[in-house]
Design a protein around this motif. Structure first.
Motif, mmCIF file in Angstrom:
data_model
loop_
_atom_site.group_PDB
_atom_site.id
_atom_site.type_symbol
_atom_site.label_atom_id
_atom_site.label_comp_id
_atom_site.label_asym_id
_atom_site.label_seq_id
_atom_site.Cartn_x
_atom_site.Cartn_y
_atom_site.Cartn_z
ATOM 1 N N GLY A 172 0.799 -1.224 0.000
ATOM 2 C CA GLY A 172 0.000 0.000 0.000
ATOM 3 C C GLY A 172 0.827 1.266 0.000
ATOM 4 N N LEU A 173 2.049 1.191 -0.533
ATOM 5 C CA LEU A 173 2.952 2.331 -0.541
ATOM 6 C C LEU A 173 3.260 2.752 -1.971
ATOM 7 C CD1 LEU A 173 5.427 0.919 2.150
ATOM 8 C CD2 LEU A 173 3.652 2.654 2.525
ATOM 9 N N ARG A 174 3.877 3.920 -2.108
ATOM 10 C CA ARG A 174 4.294 4.401 -3.424
ATOM 11 C C ARG A 174 5.656 5.070 -3.297
ATOM 12 N NH1 ARG A 174 3.402 9.880 -3.131
ATOM 13 N NH2 ARG A 174 1.832 10.534 -1.596
ATOM 14 N N LEU A 175 6.391 5.134 -4.411
ATOM 15 C CA LEU A 175 7.699 5.778 -4.421
ATOM 16 C C LEU A 175 7.532 7.258 -4.108
ATOM 17 C CD1 LEU A 175 8.145 3.106 -6.033
ATOM 18 C CD2 LEU A 175 9.852 4.346 -7.370
ATOM 19 N N ALA A 176 8.426 7.797 -3.246
ATOM 20 C CA ALA A 176 8.246 9.180 -2.812
ATOM 21 C C ALA A 176 9.548 9.966 -2.709
ATOM 22 C CB ALA A 176 7.526 9.208 -1.461
ATOM 23 N N GLY A 177 10.619 9.463 -3.237
ATOM 24 C CA GLY A 177 11.896 10.176 -3.138
ATOM 25 C C GLY A 177 12.931 9.548 -4.047
ATOM 26 N N LYS A 178 14.161 9.966 -3.885
ATOM 27 C CA LYS A 178 15.239 9.513 -4.757
ATOM 28 C C LYS A 178 15.777 8.151 -4.313
ATOM 29 C CE LYS A 178 16.574 14.282 -5.762
ATOM 30 N NZ LYS A 178 17.580 15.342 -5.524
ATOM 31 N N HIS A 179 16.111 7.326 -5.294
ATOM 32 C CA HIS A 179 16.761 6.049 -5.027
ATOM 33 C C HIS A 179 18.075 6.311 -4.294
ATOM 34 C CE1 HIS A 179 18.405 2.068 -5.648
ATOM 35 N NE2 HIS A 179 19.419 2.567 -6.323
ATOM 36 N N HIS A 180 18.314 5.542 -3.231
ATOM 37 C CA HIS A 180 19.449 5.784 -2.344
ATOM 38 C C HIS A 180 20.271 4.503 -2.237
ATOM 39 C CE1 HIS A 180 20.697 7.648 1.836
ATOM 40 N NE2 HIS A 180 21.724 7.108 1.212
ATOM 41 N N ARG A 189 38.503 -2.425 -4.913
ATOM 42 C CA ARG A 189 39.274 -3.513 -4.306
ATOM 43 C C ARG A 189 38.488 -4.817 -4.157
ATOM 44 N NH1 ARG A 189 40.797 1.216 -1.518
ATOM 45 N NH2 ARG A 189 43.031 1.649 -1.597
ATOM 46 N N VAL A 190 37.181 -4.761 -4.321
ATOM 47 C CA VAL A 190 36.342 -5.938 -4.100
ATOM 48 C C VAL A 190 35.790 -6.434 -5.430
ATOM 49 C CG1 VAL A 190 34.256 -6.793 -2.954
ATOM 50 C CG2 VAL A 190 35.750 -5.160 -1.769
ATOM 51 N N ALA A 191 35.798 -7.740 -5.629
ATOM 52 C CA ALA A 191 35.262 -8.323 -6.863
ATOM 53 C C ALA A 191 33.787 -7.981 -6.992
ATOM 54 C CB ALA A 191 35.443 -9.833 -6.840
ATOM 55 N N PRO A 192 33.291 -7.724 -8.215
ATOM 56 C CA PRO A 192 31.893 -7.312 -8.407
ATOM 57 C C PRO A 192 30.882 -8.231 -7.726
ATOM 58 C CG PRO A 192 33.102 -7.041 -10.439
ATOM 59 C CD PRO A 192 34.039 -7.728 -9.489
ATOM 60 N N GLU A 193 31.116 -9.548 -7.770
ATOM 61 C CA GLU A 193 30.139 -10.478 -7.209
ATOM 62 C C GLU A 193 30.090 -10.440 -5.681
ATOM 63 O OE1 GLU A 193 33.956 -12.849 -8.010
ATOM 64 O OE2 GLU A 193 32.761 -11.286 -9.010
ATOM 65 N N ARG A 194 31.047 -9.736 -5.051
ATOM 66 C CA ARG A 194 31.090 -9.665 -3.586
ATOM 67 C C ARG A 194 30.719 -8.285 -3.047
ATOM 68 N NH1 ARG A 194 36.686 -11.730 -1.507
ATOM 69 N NH2 ARG A 194 35.566 -11.469 0.471
ATOM 70 N N LEU A 195 30.389 -7.362 -3.905
ATOM 71 C CA LEU A 195 30.018 -6.018 -3.464
ATOM 72 C C LEU A 195 28.759 -6.071 -2.596
ATOM 73 C CD1 LEU A 195 30.571 -4.050 -6.799
ATOM 74 C CD2 LEU A 195 31.995 -3.928 -4.737
ATOM 75 N N ARG A 196 28.762 -5.300 -1.507
ATOM 76 C CA ARG A 196 27.619 -5.238 -0.585
ATOM 77 C C ARG A 196 27.068 -3.814 -0.605
ATOM 78 N NH1 ARG A 196 28.992 -5.471 4.294
ATOM 79 N NH2 ARG A 196 27.197 -6.543 5.207
ATOM 80 N N THR A 197 25.825 -3.671 -1.045
ATOM 81 C CA THR A 197 25.217 -2.351 -1.239
ATOM 82 C C THR A 197 23.803 -2.344 -0.689
ATOM 83 O OG1 THR A 197 26.450 -2.135 -3.319
ATOM 84 C CG2 THR A 197 24.661 -0.565 -2.933
ATOM 85 N N ILE A 198 23.499 -1.386 0.179
ATOM 86 C CA ILE A 198 22.106 -1.192 0.597
ATOM 87 C C ILE A 198 21.385 -0.425 -0.495
ATOM 88 C CG2 ILE A 198 20.598 0.098 2.161
ATOM 89 C CD1 ILE A 198 22.267 -0.743 4.474
ATOM 90 N N LEU A 199 20.233 -0.930 -0.898
ATOM 91 C CA LEU A 199 19.357 -0.252 -1.846
ATOM 92 C C LEU A 199 18.158 0.264 -1.066
ATOM 93 C CD1 LEU A 199 19.382 -2.888 -4.752
ATOM 94 C CD2 LEU A 199 21.007 -1.022 -4.322
ATOM 95 N N ARG A 200 17.952 1.561 -1.075
ATOM 96 C CA ARG A 200 16.884 2.192 -0.274
ATOM 97 C C ARG A 200 15.978 3.021 -1.159
ATOM 98 N NH1 ARG A 200 19.012 5.980 4.310
ATOM 99 N NH2 ARG A 200 19.463 3.969 5.311
ATOM 100 N N GLN A 201 14.684 2.972 -0.875
ATOM 101 C CA GLN A 201 13.712 3.779 -1.599
ATOM 102 C C GLN A 201 12.746 4.439 -0.617
ATOM 103 O OE1 GLN A 201 13.319 4.707 -4.899
ATOM 104 N NE2 GLN A 201 11.833 6.060 -3.926
ATOM 105 N N PRO A 202 12.753 5.781 -0.496
ATOM 106 C CA PRO A 202 11.737 6.455 0.314
ATOM 107 C C PRO A 202 10.344 6.189 -0.262
ATOM 108 C CG PRO A 202 13.568 7.916 -0.136
ATOM 109 C CD PRO A 202 13.752 6.723 -1.022
ATOM 110 N N VAL A 203 9.349 6.071 0.641
ATOM 111 C CA VAL A 203 7.986 5.757 0.216
ATOM 112 C C VAL A 203 6.981 6.606 1.001
ATOM 113 C CG1 VAL A 203 8.508 3.387 -0.500
ATOM 114 C CG2 VAL A 203 7.880 3.847 1.888
ATOM 115 N N ALA A 204 5.762 6.602 0.505
ATOM 116 C CA ALA A 204 4.649 7.263 1.185
ATOM 117 C C ALA A 204 3.445 6.349 1.105
ATOM 118 C CB ALA A 204 4.352 8.620 0.549
ATOM 119 N N GLY A 205 2.506 6.517 2.059
ATOM 120 C CA GLY A 205 1.320 5.681 2.094
ATOM 121 C C GLY A 205 0.211 6.259 1.255
#
Length: 205
Positions: A172-180, A189-205
């Protein structure tokens, strides 16, 4: 002297698990920021942005330790990514159409005057080309959805597709800001398959 603070271990906003989406409320935080556009893999503006951000961040860290008695690990690089059509991230992956703001978190106990001094010190010897573009700014994202992506940046599209078009509307949410994105790995220094990245999306109800 107190232990060095590592925000990756202390901030709830830096907590995420691979393979699952999490809804959380992210508090307002301050960042060193610098803007740009274009493909981060080939556009020199991206490298110039990092060459300006990091010297300020390290001067700030050393000033906090020496002048305030509070030491910390320089926080992970973060980026806000956006485009006129957000499908540029999930479908076409047309990086030439991307706009970005690269960021480094500033601890809450550091006053703006010390940030200004860090900028001045960063330019005292070999001045970064885009140093004058670095700014201190608050970011208030509020309710967000995030996950931990392990792998190449180019493999994010499938995860973002599920986040944007399945999980978010399914709750019941919708996109409300910039992809973070929050980068826990040094892509140099890290191989592509081992990269650790948080993917965040602001939302609104």
């Amino acid at each position: 002297m107190p232990d060095k603070i590592d925000f990756k271990k202390t901030l709830d906003a830096y907590r995420a698990s691979a393979g699952s989406f999490r809804i959380l409320d992210v508090p307002e935080m301050r960042y060193l920021m610098i803007d740009g556009s274009g493909d981060p893999n080939s556009d020199p503006a991206y490298a110039e942005a990092l060459e300006a951000l990091y010297p300020v961040a390290y001067k700030l860290k050393f000033a906090s330790k020496q002048e305030l008695g509070r030491d910390y690990v320089v926080p992970p690089l973060e980026g806000l990514w956006y485009a006129d059509d957000m499908d540029a991230f999930t479908v076409a992956r047309d990086k030439s159409r991307w706009h970005w703001t690269m960021m480094l978190l500033v601890p809450e106990w550091i006053e703006p005057e010390l940030v200004a001094l860090a900028v001045e010190r960063a330019g005292a010897s070999k001045r970064p080309a885009r140093l004058d573009a670095v700014r201190l700014e608050m970011l208030d994202e509020g309710r967000c959805v995030q996950t931990l992506h392990i792998g190449s940046f180019d493999d994010e599209a499938e995860v973002l597709e599920r986040m944007h078009h399945e999980f978010i509307p399914g709750h019941g949410l919708r996109l409300a800001g910039k992809h973070h994105e929050i980068y826990f790995s040094d892509f140099r220094r890290v191989a592509p398959e081992r990269l650790r990245t948080i993917l965040r999306q602001p939302v609104a109800g």
